[in-house]
Every structure is written in structure tokens, then in C-alpha cells.
Design a protein around this motif. Sequence first.
Motif, PDB file in Angstrom:
ATOM      1  N   SER A   1       0.816  -1.204   0.000  1.00  0.00           N
ATOM      2  CA  SER A   1       0.000   0.000   0.000  1.00  0.00           C
ATOM      3  C   SER A   1       0.857   1.264   0.000  1.00  0.00           C
ATOM      4  O   SER A   1       0.402   2.340  -0.418  1.00  0.00           O
TER       5      SER A   1
ATOM      6  N   ASP B   1       1.403   3.687  -3.392  1.00  0.00           N
ATOM      7  CA  ASP B   1       0.543   4.799  -3.786  1.00  0.00           C
ATOM      8  C   ASP B   1       0.910   6.087  -3.060  1.00  0.00           C
ATOM      9  O   ASP B   1       0.599   7.178  -3.526  1.00  0.00           O
ATOM     10  N   ARG B   2       1.561   5.957  -1.904  1.00  0.00           N
ATOM     11  CA  ARG B   2       1.895   7.142  -1.098  1.00  0.00           C
ATOM     12  C   ARG B   2       3.361   7.526  -1.209  1.00  0.00           C
ATOM     13  O   ARG B   2       3.792   8.505  -0.592  1.00  0.00           O
TER      14      ARG B   2
END
Length: 286
Positions: A192, A195-196
Motif C-alpha cells: 500500500s 501509492d503514497r
Amino acid sequence: MSDDRLSRIARGWDEAADGYEQYFVPRFAPWVRAGVDALAGAPDLASSGGLPGPNVVGRLPDGPVLVPCCGTFPELDLLVERFPGREIAGIDLSAGMVRRARERAARLGRDDVEVVQGDANVLDARWSDRCAAVVSVFGLQQLPDPETAIRSWVDALTPGGRMCVVYWPEIAEDDGPFAVVARVIGERSDYSWEDRLLTGLDAVVERDEFVSYPMTHPDAATYFDAANHSGSMRALALARGDEFIAQLRQKYLEQAPEGEWTHHPRARLILLRKPPSRAEEAPPTS
């Protein structure tokens, strides 16, 4: 990440170091070259007498070139060629990898190359705001907190410095040995952070793209055994044991093709530039 898991990862790469140098370093070479070439695309005026050629589009400031997660340091020969006269430093958690990296540096006979054993996830304060460039190939995705790591690496850059990071994304290929191993393991890592990754960085993104090259293995079994003994699966083998790996290998071979296996995995290449200081941006007053 727990100390036990971190220790197991370090031990895994200690055990993998010799085989990694022999098997994976030659196969990963195109991506290593792509990462170093991305930095070199901003010509190094410090090593060219300060005289830019007609195609100069930028420059690197003074300071060392830093390689977090250097492993056996395959970037080193290219960096010495592209940035003559620069101090170059590599950092890696694994004592086995550091030993191999120091052997590579010793063969070059350079006294301005340093290899440090340490945690590349959060760099020591000695590097803060002093590096002309940072380059890391296939280390980021192995770290416990890639978001923290890339911010720490940006913080190491002096104003105007550049960083190139090349890493394997969550899906590096739809087919091929990477994909088959991932399917049979069946335990997806948390990606995850991808995406950051670039959110809120004190840097300008100059390139963000996927780069793919062919990679060939003599056969499916050779790749699996190399990944197990000389690659990223070593830590998994230490954690889960020989019986688990044997079962995994059998499932993998049932899904793999026979004979020589060529695939085209893709890696993400990100080139960043830290903005120059306000003093450097300001036009002369006289």
C-alpha cells in the motif's frame, strides 16, 4: 518490524551474498545501469572542470554519491566511471553483503570509496543534506518502511542533488518465475506504500516510469534454487523451514515451463531532484 525479523533478514542476505553476486548481479545489471545512467543524465560539472557541453541540461552539486541497500555494490564500477573524483559510499544491513562490497571496492584501489554496515531505512545524521546524489536499485521494496526510507534518502540530498530509485513493484510481471513464485507462496506483502511513496516529498519528480529488460534462466528449477539460496527467499526459508520450501518448490515446478526460461520483468524507476536553495535560485543583483 521486530528485531527478530530484521535479524533474520540480515542473516538471510549474509547467507545469500556469494550466490547473489554470481547469479543475480549479472541478470540485474541492465536495471543497475539504467539507475546510474538516470543520474548521469544530469551532467557532472564538478568532474568536467565546470565546462558544460552543448547538451548539458543540469548539474550535480558538490558532495558524495550515496548508495543505500548497496548489497554487493554492483553500482560501484559504473559510478566510478560516470562520476570520477567523487566520494562514493554504500550502506547495507548485511555483514555478508558488506564484505562482498568492500572486496569490490578494494579491487578498484580507491581510497574515496566507503562501505558501511548499517540500517538504510533511516540514514545516520552524518549524511543529512550533504549528498550530491543517491541511487538505490532493488533495495527499497525490501525495507520495513519504504515511505520513511525514501524521505530519509531525500533528506540526505544537498539542494540541487538528484536521487534515482529502482525497485520491484507489487506486480513486476504477469507471467514468469517472479509471478509463479508469488502465486504459489500465496501470501502477498503489503504494498500500500506504493501509492503514497511520492506524496509530500521535498523533491521534484523528473522521471517516473517502468523499465523492462529480458532475463534468462537455464530452467525453472535453477531460478527457484537461486532465489532460495542466493536471493530474497532466503529469509523466508529461515523463517518457515526446509519442509515448507520443499513443498513450495514442488508446487512451483508443477506450474513452470520446461527448459530455458526468458521473461521480461518491469521495475519502477523514479528520478527526483531536490530543489536548489533560495540563495541559489535568486538572480544576481549586480
